[in-house]
Each structure stands twice: as structure tokens, then as C-alpha cells.
Design a protein around this motif. Structure first.
Motif: not given
Length: 185
Positions: A57-67, A124-140
């Protein structure tokens, strides 16, 4: 001939799939060392097996992603707040206009209906925008450490390949074999 016991999980194209080192089924997942001295194909199911490898587990990468996620959330909330403030100012302005124009009640009803339609679309638009940008865990890339027995097998296999290569080179060299005697007995 030693290399670190740190392997990075990478994916290759479906056309480049080769047999898994363990079960010999076709696989597109590859474990590779950072210096590219050792790599092998492995099934994704084996990566979950605790007897084969353990994820590092790369703790630094996880912290950076959360930030980063937190900063994006703060920015989104700020934008929503600014939109609400702008909408409030528009409503106050319209109320002032209504008070000045008491003659045109039909116009006021039209603006109220238009205002309600705008509110619905904004909600309606803010809820759609929030759902359209999930963070995938395959970035790293995922990093793994092989268990000692499998790591030793990889080292032995590399060592045997190096010895075989050295032997092939020796056999190609004509000075390796003894020469035919030139003097008569």
C-alpha cells in the motif's frame, strides 16, 4: 543476479495475452519489476491470493488522492454557493421590479413560472455533475510483493536462463573446443 521483490501490475492488449505463469490460462495482466529485469504474466485472480503475493500500500498516493478529492468537493460547493447567491440577487431585483411595476401582473406571473423552471434545471444539474465524476481506483498502478517461495522461483528461473545463455555463447566460440593435433605421432 538479484532484483527487488517489488512488482507492478500492468495490463496489456487482448492480442498480447499470454499464458499465466501459474495456471497457464491466457492472461492480459503482467507483473513487472521497476527496473524491467523480471516480468511474467499472471491471472488477476492470483493477485488476490494471499499465498502468492501481498499488495504493498502506497500511503502517500492514497493521501494525495484524498486531498485532491477534498479540494474538488470544496470547489464544487463554492460554485453552488455562488450560484445561490446570484439567484438570490436576481430574486431581490425582480421583487424590486414588481413593486415598481404593479400594473403588469401578467408579466410577473410569467417571470415566476420561468424562475421555477430555472430552479428545477439548476437542482438537477449539480447532482448529475457529481455522479459524472467518480474517482476510479485504477488511476495508479498496483504494487505487489511476492511470497518468498515464488520470489525464489523467479530468481532461480532467471539464473538458469542466464547460465543457458552463457553456455550457448561458449558453444558458438570456436576457441572453446580443443583443436585437432597438428603434429604426427
Amino acid at each position: 543476479m538479484s532484483f527487488p521483490n517489488v512488482y507492478t501490475h500492468r495490463k496489456v492488449a487482448e492480442t498480447s495475452a499470454k499464458s499465466c505463469e501459474i495456471c497457464f490460462k491466457p492472461s492480459t495482466s503482467v507483473l513487472i519489476t521497476d527496473d524491467s529485469k523480471d516480468w511474467f504474466y499472471v491471472c488477476p485472480a492470483h493477485l488476490k491470493d494471499k499465498g502468492f503475493c501481498t499488495p504493498k500500500i502506497d500511503h502517500a498516493a492514497i493521501e494525495a488522492r484524498k486531498k485532491k478529492e477534498l479540494e474538488e468537493e470544496i470547489e464544487r460547493v463554492k460554485k453552488e454557493y455562488e450560484e445561490k447567491q446570484k439567484k438570490k440577487k436576481e430574486k431581490e431585483k425582480e421583487k424590486d421590479d414588481k413593486e415598481k411595476n404593479k400594473d403588469g401582473k401578467d408579466d410577473a406571473n410569467k417571470t415566476d413560472n420561468e424562475e421555477k423552471d430555472k430552479d428545477k434545471t439548476k437542482v438537477e444539474s449539480p447532482s448529475q455533475g457529481a455522479a459524472a465524476s467518480p474517482v476510479s481506483e485504477d488511476d495508479e498502478p498496483r504494487v505487489f510483493e511476492l511470497k518468498e517461495t515464488f520470489y525464489q522461483q523467479r530468481i532461480n528461473k532467471k539464473r538458469q536462463a542466464e547460465i543457458a545463455k552463457r553456455n550457448r555463447e561458449r558453444l558458438r566460440d570456436p576457441s572453446y573446443f580443443p583443436s585437432v593435433p597438428k603434429n604426427l605421432p
